[in-house]
Design a protein around this motif. Structure first.
Motif, mmCIF file in Angstrom:
data_model
loop_
_atom_site.group_PDB
_atom_site.id
_atom_site.type_symbol
_atom_site.label_atom_id
_atom_site.label_comp_id
_atom_site.label_asym_id
_atom_site.label_seq_id
_atom_site.Cartn_x
_atom_site.Cartn_y
_atom_site.Cartn_z
ATOM 1 N N GLY A 73 1.042 -1.140 0.305
ATOM 2 C CA GLY A 73 0.210 -0.395 -0.305
ATOM 3 C C GLY A 73 0.773 1.192 -0.191
ATOM 4 N N HIS A 74 2.059 1.113 0.534
ATOM 5 C CA HIS A 74 2.626 2.301 0.675
ATOM 6 C C HIS A 74 2.026 3.888 0.975
ATOM 7 N N GLY A 75 0.819 3.601 2.064
ATOM 8 C CA GLY A 75 0.482 4.957 2.299
ATOM 9 C C GLY A 75 -1.006 5.299 1.285
ATOM 10 N N GLU A 76 -0.691 4.783 0.211
ATOM 11 C CA GLU A 76 -1.950 5.070 -0.410
ATOM 12 C C GLU A 76 -4.050 4.730 0.553
ATOM 13 N N ALA A 77 -4.417 5.791 -0.111
ATOM 14 C CA ALA A 77 -6.137 4.955 0.874
ATOM 15 C C ALA A 77 -6.275 4.975 -0.913
ATOM 16 N N ARG A 78 -5.971 3.253 -0.285
ATOM 17 C CA ARG A 78 -7.011 2.408 -1.229
ATOM 18 C C ARG A 78 -6.835 1.145 -0.715
ATOM 19 N N PRO A 79 -8.112 0.203 -1.090
ATOM 20 C CA PRO A 79 -7.857 -1.205 -0.933
ATOM 21 C C PRO A 79 -6.065 -1.911 -1.246
ATOM 22 N N LEU A 80 -5.979 -3.064 -0.269
ATOM 23 C CA LEU A 80 -5.092 -3.637 -0.390
ATOM 24 C C LEU A 80 -5.475 -4.423 -1.915
ATOM 25 N N GLU A 81 -4.495 -5.155 -2.392
ATOM 26 C CA GLU A 81 -4.881 -6.402 -3.456
ATOM 27 C C GLU A 81 -4.222 -7.651 -2.537
#
Length: 81
Positions: free
Chosen positions: A19-27
């Protein structure tokens, strides 16, 4: 993050989505199995619980490798020789 393991008949690479701090669900993790004659890419589908699998021939893998560095268009690789 990724791991590399050498097994009896395949090299197994696992790609982990951190994720690296991104606001998205992890794959889900992607597992790449490299054999002598093919490459298999696997990823679990969290909705169905099934593992989705794609098998590439070595020729398809060579095309993919080349495509990553080419502009838009249609191409055919020539055999080396």
């Amino acid at each position: 993050m990724f791991t590399i393991e050498h097994e009896f008949d395949a090299t197994v690479i696992t790609l982990v989505d951190e994720g690296h701090g991104e606001a998205r669900p992890l794959e889900e993790d992607v597992v790449i199995l490299g054999f002598d004659d093919r490459v298999v890419i696997e990823q679990p589908d969290p909705l169905s619980g099934l593992v989705r699998r794609i098998t590439l021939s070595m020729a398809q893998l060579a095309d993919l490798r080349a495509a990553l560095d080419l502009p838009e268009g249609s191409y055919r690789l020539r055999p080396r020789g």
